[in-house]
Motif scaffolding. Sequence first.
Motif, PDB file in Angstrom:
ATOM      1  N   VAL A  20       0.968  -1.028  -0.102  1.00  0.00           N
ATOM      2  CA  VAL A  20      -0.153   0.053  -0.227  1.00  0.00           C
ATOM      3  C   VAL A  20       0.959   1.214  -0.253  1.00  0.00           C
ATOM      4  O   VAL A  20       1.590   1.554   1.009  1.00  0.00           O
ATOM      5  CB  VAL A  20      -0.920   0.001   1.230  1.00  0.00           C
ATOM      6  CG1 VAL A  20      -1.842   1.601   1.266  1.00  0.00           C
ATOM      7  CG2 VAL A  20      -1.650  -1.089   1.328  1.00  0.00           C
ATOM      8  N   LEU A  21       0.942   2.062  -0.926  1.00  0.00           N
ATOM      9  CA  LEU A  21       1.568   3.328  -1.125  1.00  0.00           C
ATOM     10  C   LEU A  21       0.865   4.353  -0.503  1.00  0.00           C
ATOM     11  O   LEU A  21      -0.184   4.687  -1.283  1.00  0.00           O
ATOM     12  CB  LEU A  21       1.869   3.564  -2.737  1.00  0.00           C
ATOM     13  CG  LEU A  21       3.042   2.518  -3.273  1.00  0.00           C
ATOM     14  CD1 LEU A  21       3.097   2.638  -4.863  1.00  0.00           C
ATOM     15  CD2 LEU A  21       4.210   2.178  -2.692  1.00  0.00           C
ATOM     16  N   ALA A  22       1.285   4.859   0.737  1.00  0.00           N
ATOM     17  CA  ALA A  22       0.457   5.826   1.534  1.00  0.00           C
ATOM     18  C   ALA A  22       1.284   7.038   1.325  1.00  0.00           C
ATOM     19  O   ALA A  22       2.049   7.165   2.304  1.00  0.00           O
ATOM     20  CB  ALA A  22      -0.040   5.459   2.585  1.00  0.00           C
ATOM     21  N   GLY A  23       0.833   8.026   0.652  1.00  0.00           N
ATOM     22  CA  GLY A  23       1.358   9.247   0.493  1.00  0.00           C
ATOM     23  C   GLY A  23       1.045  10.100   1.670  1.00  0.00           C
ATOM     24  O   GLY A  23       0.214   9.987   2.671  1.00  0.00           O
ATOM     25  N   PRO A  24       1.583  11.460   1.967  1.00  0.00           N
ATOM     26  CA  PRO A  24       1.244  12.329   2.875  1.00  0.00           C
ATOM     27  C   PRO A  24      -0.037  12.537   2.974  1.00  0.00           C
ATOM     28  O   PRO A  24      -0.788  12.811   1.810  1.00  0.00           O
ATOM     29  CB  PRO A  24       2.191  13.551   2.474  1.00  0.00           C
ATOM     30  CG  PRO A  24       3.069  13.281   1.616  1.00  0.00           C
ATOM     31  CD  PRO A  24       2.574  11.976   0.870  1.00  0.00           C
ATOM     32  N   GLY A  25      -0.778  12.490   4.014  1.00  0.00           N
ATOM     33  CA  GLY A  25      -2.130  12.961   4.186  1.00  0.00           C
ATOM     34  C   GLY A  25      -3.184  12.027   3.624  1.00  0.00           C
ATOM     35  O   GLY A  25      -4.263  12.508   3.151  1.00  0.00           O
ATOM     36  N   SER A  26      -2.638  10.638   3.202  1.00  0.00           N
ATOM     37  CA  SER A  26      -3.565   9.990   2.344  1.00  0.00           C
ATOM     38  C   SER A  26      -4.471   9.214   3.414  1.00  0.00           C
ATOM     39  O   SER A  26      -5.403   8.222   2.941  1.00  0.00           O
ATOM     40  CB  SER A  26      -2.804   8.924   1.450  1.00  0.00           C
ATOM     41  OG  SER A  26      -1.965   8.073   2.248  1.00  0.00           O
ATOM     42  N   GLY A  27      -4.359   9.160   4.822  1.00  0.00           N
ATOM     43  CA  GLY A  27      -5.224   8.155   5.575  1.00  0.00           C
ATOM     44  C   GLY A  27      -4.821   6.856   5.921  1.00  0.00           C
ATOM     45  O   GLY A  27      -5.389   5.847   5.927  1.00  0.00           O
ATOM     46  N   ARG A 571      15.988  15.158  -1.561  1.00  0.00           N
ATOM     47  CA  ARG A 571      14.913  15.474  -2.318  1.00  0.00           C
ATOM     48  C   ARG A 571      13.823  14.925  -1.535  1.00  0.00           C
ATOM     49  O   ARG A 571      12.781  15.716  -1.243  1.00  0.00           O
ATOM     50  CB  ARG A 571      14.721  14.932  -3.823  1.00  0.00           C
ATOM     51  CG  ARG A 571      13.810  15.529  -4.495  1.00  0.00           C
ATOM     52  CD  ARG A 571      13.817  15.403  -5.811  1.00  0.00           C
ATOM     53  NE  ARG A 571      15.032  15.927  -6.581  1.00  0.00           N
ATOM     54  CZ  ARG A 571      16.081  15.814  -6.821  1.00  0.00           C
ATOM     55  NH1 ARG A 571      16.518  14.583  -6.879  1.00  0.00           N
ATOM     56  NH2 ARG A 571      17.084  16.508  -7.449  1.00  0.00           N
ATOM     57  N   ARG A 572      13.867  13.717  -1.075  1.00  0.00           N
ATOM     58  CA  ARG A 572      12.697  13.008  -0.269  1.00  0.00           C
ATOM     59  C   ARG A 572      12.455  14.035   1.016  1.00  0.00           C
ATOM     60  O   ARG A 572      11.348  14.158   1.573  1.00  0.00           O
ATOM     61  CB  ARG A 572      13.164  11.556  -0.093  1.00  0.00           C
ATOM     62  CG  ARG A 572      13.050  10.561  -1.129  1.00  0.00           C
ATOM     63  CD  ARG A 572      12.685   9.155  -0.802  1.00  0.00           C
ATOM     64  NE  ARG A 572      13.846   8.761   0.016  1.00  0.00           N
ATOM     65  CZ  ARG A 572      15.112   8.337  -0.619  1.00  0.00           C
ATOM     66  NH1 ARG A 572      15.179   8.159  -1.899  1.00  0.00           N
ATOM     67  NH2 ARG A 572      16.103   7.763  -0.040  1.00  0.00           N
ATOM     68  N   MET A 573      13.589  14.429   1.658  1.00  0.00           N
ATOM     69  CA  MET A 573      13.538  15.020   2.982  1.00  0.00           C
ATOM     70  C   MET A 573      12.710  16.438   2.684  1.00  0.00           C
ATOM     71  O   MET A 573      12.014  16.930   3.378  1.00  0.00           O
ATOM     72  CB  MET A 573      14.789  15.449   3.364  1.00  0.00           C
ATOM     73  CG  MET A 573      15.496  14.325   4.321  1.00  0.00           C
ATOM     74  SD  MET A 573      16.881  14.688   5.279  1.00  0.00           S
ATOM     75  CE  MET A 573      18.189  13.934   4.278  1.00  0.00           C
ATOM     76  N   PHE A 574      13.259  17.158   1.551  1.00  0.00           N
ATOM     77  CA  PHE A 574      12.435  18.354   1.311  1.00  0.00           C
ATOM     78  C   PHE A 574      11.096  18.237   1.104  1.00  0.00           C
ATOM     79  O   PHE A 574      10.109  18.903   1.290  1.00  0.00           O
ATOM     80  CB  PHE A 574      13.283  19.083  -0.039  1.00  0.00           C
ATOM     81  CG  PHE A 574      12.856  20.477  -0.138  1.00  0.00           C
ATOM     82  CD1 PHE A 574      13.570  21.328   0.492  1.00  0.00           C
ATOM     83  CD2 PHE A 574      11.946  20.855  -1.197  1.00  0.00           C
ATOM     84  CE1 PHE A 574      13.475  22.659   0.351  1.00  0.00           C
ATOM     85  CE2 PHE A 574      11.768  22.295  -1.435  1.00  0.00           C
ATOM     86  CZ  PHE A 574      12.572  23.213  -0.512  1.00  0.00           C
ATOM     87  N   TYR A 575      10.805  16.981   0.398  1.00  0.00           N
ATOM     88  CA  TYR A 575       9.352  16.629  -0.198  1.00  0.00           C
ATOM     89  C   TYR A 575       8.442  16.515   1.280  1.00  0.00           C
ATOM     90  O   TYR A 575       7.471  17.079   1.325  1.00  0.00           O
ATOM     91  CB  TYR A 575       9.260  15.538  -1.031  1.00  0.00           C
ATOM     92  CG  TYR A 575       7.856  14.854  -1.237  1.00  0.00           C
ATOM     93  CD1 TYR A 575       6.884  15.285  -2.075  1.00  0.00           C
ATOM     94  CD2 TYR A 575       7.687  13.601  -0.661  1.00  0.00           C
ATOM     95  CE1 TYR A 575       5.842  14.858  -2.567  1.00  0.00           C
ATOM     96  CE2 TYR A 575       6.447  13.146  -0.717  1.00  0.00           C
ATOM     97  CZ  TYR A 575       5.556  13.550  -1.611  1.00  0.00           C
ATOM     98  OH  TYR A 575       4.306  12.887  -1.961  1.00  0.00           O
ATOM     99  N   VAL A 576       9.196  15.781   2.211  1.00  0.00           N
ATOM    100  CA  VAL A 576       8.220  15.500   3.436  1.00  0.00           C
ATOM    101  C   VAL A 576       8.096  16.838   3.865  1.00  0.00           C
ATOM    102  O   VAL A 576       6.842  17.009   4.545  1.00  0.00           O
ATOM    103  CB  VAL A 576       9.002  14.590   4.339  1.00  0.00           C
ATOM    104  CG1 VAL A 576       8.695  14.751   5.755  1.00  0.00           C
ATOM    105  CG2 VAL A 576       9.155  13.305   3.713  1.00  0.00           C
ATOM    106  N   ALA A 577       9.138  17.830   4.125  1.00  0.00           N
ATOM    107  CA  ALA A 577       8.986  19.055   4.811  1.00  0.00           C
ATOM    108  C   ALA A 577       7.819  19.879   3.934  1.00  0.00           C
ATOM    109  O   ALA A 577       6.979  20.543   4.756  1.00  0.00           O
ATOM    110  CB  ALA A 577      10.099  19.651   4.817  1.00  0.00           C
ATOM    111  N   MET A 578       7.645  19.919   2.575  1.00  0.00           N
ATOM    112  CA  MET A 578       6.807  20.723   2.120  1.00  0.00           C
ATOM    113  C   MET A 578       5.565  20.033   2.301  1.00  0.00           C
ATOM    114  O   MET A 578       4.272  20.785   2.325  1.00  0.00           O
ATOM    115  CB  MET A 578       6.932  20.336   0.354  1.00  0.00           C
ATOM    116  CG  MET A 578       8.134  21.161   0.033  1.00  0.00           C
ATOM    117  SD  MET A 578       8.285  20.855  -1.892  1.00  0.00           S
ATOM    118  CE  MET A 578       7.008  22.032  -2.416  1.00  0.00           C
ATOM    119  N   THR A 579       5.228  18.803   2.512  1.00  0.00           N
ATOM    120  CA  THR A 579       3.662  18.092   2.493  1.00  0.00           C
ATOM    121  C   THR A 579       3.468  18.378   3.853  1.00  0.00           C
ATOM    122  O   THR A 579       2.526  17.582   4.345  1.00  0.00           O
ATOM    123  CB  THR A 579       3.712  16.446   1.850  1.00  0.00           C
ATOM    124  OG1 THR A 579       5.010  15.965   2.777  1.00  0.00           O
ATOM    125  CG2 THR A 579       4.141  16.610   0.490  1.00  0.00           C
TER     126      THR A 579
END
Length: 673
Positions: A20-27, A571-579
């Motif tokens: 299950v690919l569960a991105g930021p805020g996906s529940g 880049r993943r760290m920056f993505y996590v910070a943005m989201t």
Amino acid sequence: MNLSKAQETVVTHELGPMLVLAGPGSGKTFVITRRTRYLIEQCGVDPRNILVITFTKAAADEMKERFEQLMGENNYGVNFGTFHAIFFKILKYAYNFNGNNILREEVKYQMMQEIIRKLDYAVEDEKDFIESIISEISLVKGEGIQIDFYYSMNCPENLFQKIYKEYEEKLRQANLVDFDDMMLLCYQLLKEREDILKLWQKKYQYIMVDEAQDSNQMQYAITKMLAGETKHLMLVGDDDQSLYRFRGAKPEILLNFKKDFPNAKKVLLDYNYRSQENIVKGALKVIKNNKKRFEKDIKPTRKGEGEIVISGFQTILEENKSVVTKIQEIYQKGTPYRDIAVLFRTNTQPRALVGLLMAYNIPFRMKDTMPNIYDHWIAKNILAYIRLAMGQRERNLFLEVMNRPKRYIARDSVKEKNVDFNTLRSYYLDKSFMVDRINKLEYDLNLMKSMNPLAAIKYIRNGVGYNSYLEEYAKFRNIKVEELLEVLEELEENSKDFKTYSQWFSFMEQYQENLKEQIQHKNEKDYDSISLMTFHGCKGLEFKNVFIVDANEGITPHRKAVSSTEMEEERRMFYVAMTRAKDNLFLYYIKERYEKKLICSRFIGELLSDSSEIKEQARVEHKTYGMGTVLSLNEKKCTIKFDQLGVPKVLSLEFCIQNQLIKVISEQERNRG
């Protein structure tokens, strides 16, 4: 809450493996708890045969609490726990382990301290060194690496091997295991004892792993063994949020799941319920530049007026003042402080901002411990020099600096409580070259007596030779001297506003008191304060307004990131910070730090890379910078939104900042034309 099609697929999955690919805020917590209920109520699964693994005890407790809210106070015997809790449980039954067999963290530190001193490896930054070695030992065990083939990042490999073997010997003698040993022992036990493995396979028939992208190879191997022939294993995670490579976590564990389980189903939770549309689209524009990832089409459910604001500033002070002003503005409009977060790549960055927040009486809390610059060993050296220059002669101050740089003054020469230079010269009467060195030191201290703090630091660095000492020490420790020199540069920056030593020392005392006061509020849930945290520390959290500061090359991405693998993690760290942002995201960068020119982070360039409108309005020019091509956005500050195709649109071009650097293209891309 109505289930999306993807969520329903996950919740109603009964048999076999699933990714299950569960991105930021996906529940993801939502689907894990509801799938657990579905297995019990609709599939007749004994709840005692369900295992839900999380990475922290707090996360396990929260998952259990959410499940109990769903089912009532009785959780029906479902097993919620961390990897280490599961490993300990297995070892407890096999070997009669108890809590006394587990090495406590403070004992581990003391043990490591004894080993280093026994090996006569003198390090100035002992605390940082020990923490780094402990982290490396954990990595070696988590990856199952043979110690004889491991090359240390913090010291010569032969020394690391000695430390490692001495540490293991001490554990065995004391009949203790650390957390990583529990994992290794558990793996060996299940591999060698098929009867015990079958027992636990029968116990844990349905396994779900939360935040699976954070697991290491050994944890994953044990999980696969427990899943057994039924393979009722569900990994829930996001390869784009894998941030812990330094302790063995890799996105490849998710990326290769289908190779390990060819019949596994893969589901993308494709809605973001957290962030405004602009933030979701902007974050995806950045993360899509990673090559080793699953492609994802994430759809935002919130279509409000949220903004991504990109601002450049000449200095750190200007950036920090802007952060403070914007926080005040947001707060005055009715948003509580707790809905605001300031995020940064490393825990040393916000020190100047903290001082400003104190000055403006803005309450804050720090999830990550922020090192006090004045407690750093380099700062202590500088302050010892200054106190000696002011006339203090305590032995401990003199010992702090007498051989930094090397003067070869023996400790036996300074036995009294207070140091007397005439007595010291008498000790070396037969060695004129030593007398010359002592005279030079006394001359330097007398010269600094009437200087201001900034001038004194510069003189210690260059006139006394402290910079040269740090260069030698960096070689000895196998680290970059720039990391050490930055401490001096920050001290210089902090000292600029003070005309006298006494003024500076008075400020330090007040700063340390205020810092202690803020730390006391760290765990108070009702304390309304902004949050300061690193990209690592913010994972799993969300705020209405998020500031990402110092979005510069060399900071984020960090200068240590050299390989493509390391750059993708940055880049993943920056993505996590943005989201983490729900409504508004403020991306700030600076043009100058410690009198050195900086350029804007490539991640901001990637955010704006497809915007022909911005390029046209801002008169983009191409020029060469170092290894790559830079596009510079001249004299503008941008507020951007994204259209339905994900193309950024300019909302406003506000105040002027010269030569805002927008995009860094890699050398490979430049060569491809």
